[in-house]
Motif scaffolding. Structure first.
Motif, PDB file in Angstrom:
ATOM      1  N   CYS A 266     -11.759  -4.591   1.988  1.00 38.72           N
ATOM      2  CA  CYS A 266     -10.428  -4.907   1.475  1.00 38.72           C
ATOM      3  C   CYS A 266      -9.654  -5.578   2.606  1.00 38.72           C
ATOM      4  CB  CYS A 266      -9.728  -3.630   1.022  1.00 38.72           C
ATOM      5  SG  CYS A 266      -7.993  -3.915   0.593  1.00 38.72           S
TER       6      CYS A 266
ATOM      7  N   CYS B 191      -6.079  -3.429   3.387  1.00 39.80           N
ATOM      8  CA  CYS B 191      -6.045  -2.192   4.188  1.00 39.80           C
ATOM      9  C   CYS B 191      -7.180  -2.136   5.209  1.00 39.80           C
ATOM     10  CB  CYS B 191      -6.076  -0.962   3.284  1.00 39.80           C
ATOM     11  SG  CYS B 191      -7.645  -0.668   2.443  1.00 39.80           S
TER      12      CYS B 191
ATOM     13  N   TYR C 235      -4.801  -2.812  -3.710  1.00 38.72           N
ATOM     14  CA  TYR C 235      -4.727  -4.272  -3.583  1.00 38.72           C
ATOM     15  C   TYR C 235      -5.647  -4.886  -4.637  1.00 38.72           C
ATOM     16  CZ  TYR C 235      -5.243  -8.852  -1.225  1.00 38.72           C
ATOM     17  OH  TYR C 235      -5.273 -10.183  -0.911  1.00 38.72           O
TER      18      TYR C 235
ATOM     19  N   CYS D 113      -5.918   1.311  -1.503  1.00 39.65           N
ATOM     20  CA  CYS D 113      -4.530   0.826  -1.424  1.00 39.65           C
ATOM     21  C   CYS D 113      -4.079   0.083  -2.682  1.00 39.65           C
ATOM     22  CB  CYS D 113      -4.367  -0.091  -0.206  1.00 39.65           C
ATOM     23  SG  CYS D 113      -5.157  -1.703  -0.405  1.00 39.65           S
TER      24      CYS D 113
ATOM     25  N   CYS E 208      -8.725  -2.413  -4.947  1.00 40.20           N
ATOM     26  CA  CYS E 208      -9.126  -1.499  -3.880  1.00 40.20           C
ATOM     27  C   CYS E 208      -8.815  -0.060  -4.295  1.00 40.20           C
ATOM     28  CB  CYS E 208      -8.387  -1.850  -2.594  1.00 40.20           C
ATOM     29  SG  CYS E 208      -8.649  -0.665  -1.271  1.00 40.20           S
TER      30      CYS E 208
HETATM   31 ZN   LIG Z   1      -7.335  -1.636   0.347  1.00 39.92          ZN
END
Ligand SMILES: [Zn+2]
Length: 202
Positions: free
Chosen positions: A157, A160, A149, A147, A144
């Motif tokens: 995502c 987030c 991730y 964030c 992502c």
């Molecule tokens: Zn994210």
């Protein structure tokens, strides 16, 4: 005066059995709505069916080593029986592979196209680098950009909650074979929804 009420429920993919979360999401709310209007004396038509086209079907068929038709036949049966045994009150539960469905879909599309309600625009499409087939957004995974991730999907995502496009992901990879996808400019048909905004608001 009784009103005509169309309850157009989401069409589940015939790529596996549905679980109780699907039933809570698309099954129960629409069934409550339909039953309420029948009790009120309105004329209700609640319809749905299995969606038997697209990448989710071909991917599942390849994984099970059967043809898309065999897979769709099996899961149409499983899903229809499950929904009926749960007591959901569909007036019609059909499939996207009937001749009637092909005809109606093509009629709707060509009518909208001929009336100028569909516009063509170029956009970046996502393709498998192995098979050359299109990859739906949720079959692409990557990091992502917001964030960091690592298992964000090409549509959103889950960490987030931001909505994404596959081109937003860092180190994008196909969830089918793990390889980086290829992005190519392709032409798409878009429904000119703003042209209907006034009528839809009313
Ligand atoms: Zn994210």
């Amino acid at each position: 005066m009784p009103e005509n009420i169309l309850v157009a429920v989401a069409w589940p993919y015939a790529n596996g059995p549905r679980h109780v979360g699907h039933v809570a999401g698309f099954g129960v709310p629409s069934d409550i709505f339909a039953r309420y209007h029948r009790l009120k004396g309105n004329r209700v038509l609640m319809i749905s069916g299995t969606d038997e086209h697209g990448t989710p079907i071909t991917v599942a068929a390849e994984q099970e080593g059967v043809t898309p038709r065999e897979l769709a036949d099996r899961y149409n049966r499983v899903i229809s029986e499950d929904l009926r045994e749960l007591g959901l009150s569909y007036d019609l539960f059909t499939r996207t592979t009937t001749q009637n469905h092909y005809q109606i879909v093509q009629e709707i599309f060509t009518t909208l196209l001929n009336k100028g309600c569909i516009i063509k625009q170029k956009a970046l499409g996502t393709f498998s680098s192995v098979t050359g087939r299109t990859l739906p957004d949720r079959y692409v995974e990557g990091t992502c950009p917001i964030c960091n991730y690592r298992a964000a999907r090409g549509d959103q995502c889950d960490n987030c909650g931001h909505q994404l496009d596959p081109t937003d992901l860092m180190q994008p990879r196909s969830r089918i074979d793990g390889r980086p996808p290829v992005f190519r400019e392709t032409e798409h048909f878009y429904l000119d929804l703003p042209a209907f905004a006034g009528r839809l608001r009313t």
